[in-house]
Design an enzyme around this catalytic site. Structure first.
Site, PDB file in Angstrom:
ATOM      1  N   THR A  11      -4.105 -27.439  52.230  1.00  0.00           N
ATOM      2  CA  THR A  11      -2.926 -27.488  51.355  1.00  0.00           C
ATOM      3  C   THR A  11      -1.894 -26.465  51.813  1.00  0.00           C
ATOM      4  O   THR A  11      -2.251 -25.339  52.170  1.00  0.00           O
ATOM      5  CB  THR A  11      -3.290 -27.273  49.860  1.00  0.00           C
ATOM      6  OG1 THR A  11      -2.087 -27.114  49.116  1.00  0.00           O
ATOM      7  CG2 THR A  11      -4.199 -26.104  49.626  1.00  0.00           C
ATOM      8  N   SER A  12      -0.623 -26.879  51.783  1.00  0.00           N
ATOM      9  CA  SER A  12       0.455 -25.978  52.189  1.00  0.00           C
ATOM     10  C   SER A  12       0.718 -24.924  51.113  1.00  0.00           C
ATOM     11  O   SER A  12       1.453 -23.979  51.342  1.00  0.00           O
ATOM     12  CB  SER A  12       1.733 -26.779  52.434  1.00  0.00           C
ATOM     13  OG  SER A  12       2.129 -27.411  51.229  1.00  0.00           O
ATOM     14  N   THR A  29      -6.068 -36.110  56.160  1.00  0.00           N
ATOM     15  CA  THR A  29      -5.305 -36.624  57.317  1.00  0.00           C
ATOM     16  C   THR A  29      -6.254 -37.176  58.387  1.00  0.00           C
ATOM     17  O   THR A  29      -5.930 -38.160  59.052  1.00  0.00           O
ATOM     18  CB  THR A  29      -4.383 -35.551  57.940  1.00  0.00           C
ATOM     19  OG1 THR A  29      -5.165 -34.416  58.286  1.00  0.00           O
ATOM     20  CG2 THR A  29      -3.268 -35.136  57.005  1.00  0.00           C
ATOM     21  N   HIS A  86      -3.902 -34.130  40.284  1.00  0.00           N
ATOM     22  CA  HIS A  86      -2.724 -35.014  40.315  1.00  0.00           C
ATOM     23  C   HIS A  86      -3.087 -36.471  40.010  1.00  0.00           C
ATOM     24  O   HIS A  86      -2.353 -37.384  40.376  1.00  0.00           O
ATOM     25  CB  HIS A  86      -2.026 -34.910  41.676  1.00  0.00           C
ATOM     26  CG  HIS A  86      -1.411 -33.555  41.915  1.00  0.00           C
ATOM     27  ND1 HIS A  86      -0.885 -33.166  43.124  1.00  0.00           N
ATOM     28  CD2 HIS A  86      -1.239 -32.499  41.085  1.00  0.00           C
ATOM     29  CE1 HIS A  86      -0.421 -31.925  43.009  1.00  0.00           C
ATOM     30  NE2 HIS A  86      -0.636 -31.502  41.793  1.00  0.00           N
ATOM     31  N   ILE A 110      -9.795 -29.557  59.774  1.00  0.00           N
ATOM     32  CA  ILE A 110     -10.928 -29.435  58.851  1.00  0.00           C
ATOM     33  C   ILE A 110     -12.170 -30.196  59.335  1.00  0.00           C
ATOM     34  O   ILE A 110     -13.271 -29.630  59.396  1.00  0.00           O
ATOM     35  CB  ILE A 110     -10.525 -29.981  57.458  1.00  0.00           C
ATOM     36  CG1 ILE A 110      -9.390 -29.140  56.888  1.00  0.00           C
ATOM     37  CG2 ILE A 110     -11.702 -30.014  56.508  1.00  0.00           C
ATOM     38  CD1 ILE A 110      -8.459 -29.902  55.961  1.00  0.00           C
ATOM     39  N   GLN A 113      -5.751 -31.863  44.862  1.00  0.00           N
ATOM     40  CA  GLN A 113      -4.398 -32.382  44.603  1.00  0.00           C
ATOM     41  C   GLN A 113      -4.304 -33.818  45.105  1.00  0.00           C
ATOM     42  O   GLN A 113      -3.295 -34.480  44.931  1.00  0.00           O
ATOM     43  CB  GLN A 113      -3.368 -31.533  45.339  1.00  0.00           C
ATOM     44  CG  GLN A 113      -3.314 -30.088  44.880  1.00  0.00           C
ATOM     45  CD  GLN A 113      -2.485 -29.250  45.839  1.00  0.00           C
ATOM     46  OE1 GLN A 113      -1.282 -29.163  45.712  1.00  0.00           O
ATOM     47  NE2 GLN A 113      -3.134 -28.636  46.811  1.00  0.00           N
ATOM     48  N   ARG A 148       3.878 -32.631  54.137  1.00  0.00           N
ATOM     49  CA  ARG A 148       4.818 -31.672  54.725  1.00  0.00           C
ATOM     50  C   ARG A 148       4.611 -31.364  56.201  1.00  0.00           C
ATOM     51  O   ARG A 148       5.418 -30.663  56.801  1.00  0.00           O
ATOM     52  CB  ARG A 148       4.806 -30.364  53.912  1.00  0.00           C
ATOM     53  CG  ARG A 148       5.440 -30.581  52.567  1.00  0.00           C
ATOM     54  CD  ARG A 148       5.351 -29.394  51.653  1.00  0.00           C
ATOM     55  NE  ARG A 148       5.887 -29.751  50.347  1.00  0.00           N
ATOM     56  CZ  ARG A 148       5.234 -30.416  49.416  1.00  0.00           C
ATOM     57  NH1 ARG A 148       3.993 -30.773  49.626  1.00  0.00           N
ATOM     58  NH2 ARG A 148       5.793 -30.726  48.275  1.00  0.00           N
ATOM     59  N   ILE A 170      -5.003 -37.836  45.584  1.00  0.00           N
ATOM     60  CA  ILE A 170      -5.128 -38.936  44.628  1.00  0.00           C
ATOM     61  C   ILE A 170      -5.973 -40.057  45.225  1.00  0.00           C
ATOM     62  O   ILE A 170      -6.075 -41.133  44.673  1.00  0.00           O
ATOM     63  CB  ILE A 170      -3.718 -39.467  44.279  1.00  0.00           C
ATOM     64  CG1 ILE A 170      -2.965 -39.844  45.564  1.00  0.00           C
ATOM     65  CG2 ILE A 170      -2.934 -38.425  43.491  1.00  0.00           C
ATOM     66  CD1 ILE A 170      -1.655 -40.544  45.319  1.00  0.00           C
TER      67      ILE A 170
HETATM   68  P1  NAD Z   1       1.022 -30.769  52.032  1.00  0.00           P
HETATM   69  O1  NAD Z   1       1.381 -31.997  52.800  1.00  0.00           O
HETATM   70  O2  NAD Z   1       2.113 -29.977  51.430  1.00  0.00           O
HETATM   71  O3  NAD Z   1       0.233 -29.787  53.027  1.00  0.00           O
HETATM   72  C1  NAD Z   1      -0.841 -30.215  53.782  1.00  0.00           C
HETATM   73  C2  NAD Z   1      -1.346 -29.029  54.597  1.00  0.00           C
HETATM   74  O4  NAD Z   1      -2.518 -29.461  55.269  1.00  0.00           O
HETATM   75  C3  NAD Z   1      -0.371 -28.532  55.660  1.00  0.00           C
HETATM   76  O5  NAD Z   1      -0.195 -27.136  55.526  1.00  0.00           O
HETATM   77  C4  NAD Z   1      -1.048 -28.882  57.001  1.00  0.00           C
HETATM   78  O6  NAD Z   1      -0.912 -27.866  57.968  1.00  0.00           O
HETATM   79  C5  NAD Z   1      -2.497 -29.002  56.597  1.00  0.00           C
HETATM   80  N1  NAD Z   1      -3.244 -29.998  57.378  1.00  0.00           N
HETATM   81  C6  NAD Z   1      -2.876 -31.277  57.679  1.00  0.00           C
HETATM   82  N2  NAD Z   1      -3.860 -31.890  58.345  1.00  0.00           N
HETATM   83  C7  NAD Z   1      -4.852 -30.978  58.508  1.00  0.00           C
HETATM   84  C8  NAD Z   1      -6.124 -31.018  59.120  1.00  0.00           C
HETATM   85  N3  NAD Z   1      -6.588 -32.111  59.697  1.00  0.00           N
HETATM   86  N4  NAD Z   1      -6.879 -29.899  59.079  1.00  0.00           N
HETATM   87  C9  NAD Z   1      -6.413 -28.748  58.502  1.00  0.00           C
HETATM   88  N5  NAD Z   1      -5.228 -28.671  57.896  1.00  0.00           N
HETATM   89  C10 NAD Z   1      -4.456 -29.777  57.892  1.00  0.00           C
HETATM   90  O7  NAD Z   1      -0.062 -31.176  50.970  1.00  0.00           O
HETATM   91  P2  NAD Z   1      -0.459 -30.535  49.550  1.00  0.00           P
HETATM   92  O8  NAD Z   1      -0.386 -29.054  49.633  1.00  0.00           O
HETATM   93  O9  NAD Z   1      -1.706 -31.206  49.134  1.00  0.00           O
HETATM   94  O10 NAD Z   1       0.671 -30.948  48.543  1.00  0.00           O
HETATM   95  C11 NAD Z   1       1.271 -32.199  48.573  1.00  0.00           C
HETATM   96  C12 NAD Z   1       1.077 -33.191  47.488  1.00  0.00           C
HETATM   97  O11 NAD Z   1       0.734 -34.315  48.232  1.00  0.00           O
HETATM   98  C13 NAD Z   1      -0.003 -33.124  46.492  1.00  0.00           C
HETATM   99  O12 NAD Z   1       0.649 -33.167  45.285  1.00  0.00           O
HETATM  100  C14 NAD Z   1      -0.819 -34.436  46.659  1.00  0.00           C
HETATM  101  O13 NAD Z   1      -0.931 -35.081  45.391  1.00  0.00           O
HETATM  102  C15 NAD Z   1       0.042 -35.292  47.487  1.00  0.00           C
HETATM  103  N6  NAD Z   1      -0.532 -36.122  48.558  1.00  0.00           N
HETATM  104  C16 NAD Z   1      -1.801 -36.588  48.489  1.00  0.00           C
HETATM  105  C17 NAD Z   1      -2.332 -37.344  49.510  1.00  0.00           C
HETATM  106  C18 NAD Z   1      -3.744 -37.839  49.387  1.00  0.00           C
HETATM  107  O14 NAD Z   1      -4.199 -38.136  48.290  1.00  0.00           O
HETATM  108  N7  NAD Z   1      -4.507 -37.911  50.483  1.00  0.00           N
HETATM  109  C19 NAD Z   1      -1.574 -37.630  50.644  1.00  0.00           C
HETATM  110  C20 NAD Z   1      -0.250 -37.154  50.700  1.00  0.00           C
HETATM  111  C21 NAD Z   1       0.246 -36.397  49.649  1.00  0.00           C
END
Ligand code: NAD
Length: 249
Positions: free
Chosen positions: A196-197, A28, A122, A240, A104, A36, A106
């Protein structure tokens, strides 16, 4: 430095083999929204989740691709850059730690940051293949047409023309490298869970399984609480990139 940060650094210092599990929160701070959190990709419209399924792709491949490209900002893929969090993990390896990153995500940012052992659970947004003849394609080809097709020339001298399937693991597809994760975890000193959530199966089973491994330490960095925080030796509820910059500097 607060007590949690000190504990975190002690765990890192005392570990040689580190298994890392990362999620969307890792990226992010590179400008890629997660799923989420507030403002995340899933919160606006749950039907997006259905559209990212294998079933939807197989039924409506022409509708799938524009939705998929928009959701993951595919045009921007090449321009996203690793943040301090990705670089911290790559740096640990340079300092002699045996670091295995299971992600997880991509987005390919761990590889771009220089981590050498990255397992994309993934899959990857950067590649796709033809479900009919198996030919593989890279990002440039995928961006050329709204609905990318196989351009391999068959024996009749015609292009195959089949609509490609992304290498991203869709809902309904099997997660990759999951057995390897447990094999490597069993021989690790530390499990590091980042961004990760822990709501997506099968990854959400990792903390409980890890808890059964004798001597394995566990640390987490995640902005929000997860249902498994109580299983960790230390949990850092911070951003992070911000946190890793602070402990590196
Ligand atoms: P999720 O969105 O469910 O959870 C993300 C978690 O990260 C949350 O609990 C949030 O509090 C935390 N978070 C967000 N920004 C943060 C930061 N700067 N520092 C610390 N914590 C932070 O994501 P997930 O558990 O990875 O599962 C979702 C699915 O999303 C996966 O299957 C993945 O393939 C896919 N996905 C991937 C990307 C990517 O490749 N960057 C982006 C969106 C979704």
């Amino acid at each position: 430095m607060d007590k949690e940060a000190e504990t975190f650094l002690d765990l890192i210092d005392n570990a040689r083999r580190i298994t890392v599990l990362t999620g969307a929160g890792m990226s992010t701070e590179s400008g890629i929204p997660d799923f989420r959190s507030a403002g995340g990709l899933w919160t606006e419209d749950m039907s997006r989740m259905e559209a990212m399924s294998r079933d939807y792709f197989e039924r409506y491949p022409k509708l799938f691709w524009p939705k998929f490209k928009a959701l993951f900002q595919m045009k921007m893929t090449g321009s996203f850059q690793p943040n301090a969090g990705h670089l911290y993990l790559a740096e640990l390896e340079k300092r002699g730690k045996d670091v295995r990153v299971f992600t997880q995500n991509i987005d390919g940012l761990h590889v771009k940051a220089g981590s050498r052992h990255v397992y994309e659970l993934h899959g990857s947004i950067q590649t796709a293949r033809c479900p009919k003849c198996g030919a593989g394609y890279g990002l440039e080809h995928l961006l050329r047409e709204e609905v990318p097709r196989c351009s391999r020339i068959n024996q009749k001298g015609e292009a195959c023309g089949f609509i490609l399937k992304t290498d991203v693991v869709l809902f309904g597809d099997p997660v990759q490298h999951f057995d390897t994760l447990f094999d490597i975890l069993a021989d690790s000193d530390l499990l590091l869970v980042i961004g990760t959530s822990l709501e997506v199966a099968p990854v959400r089973f990792v903390p409980e399984e890890a808890h059964l491994i004798p001597g394995l330490k566990k640390a987490m960095i995640n902005l929000e609480k997860t249902p498994y925080d109580h299983l960790f030796d230390v949990v850092i509820h911070r951003k992070i990139a911000e946190f890793t910059k602070e402990i590196s500097g």
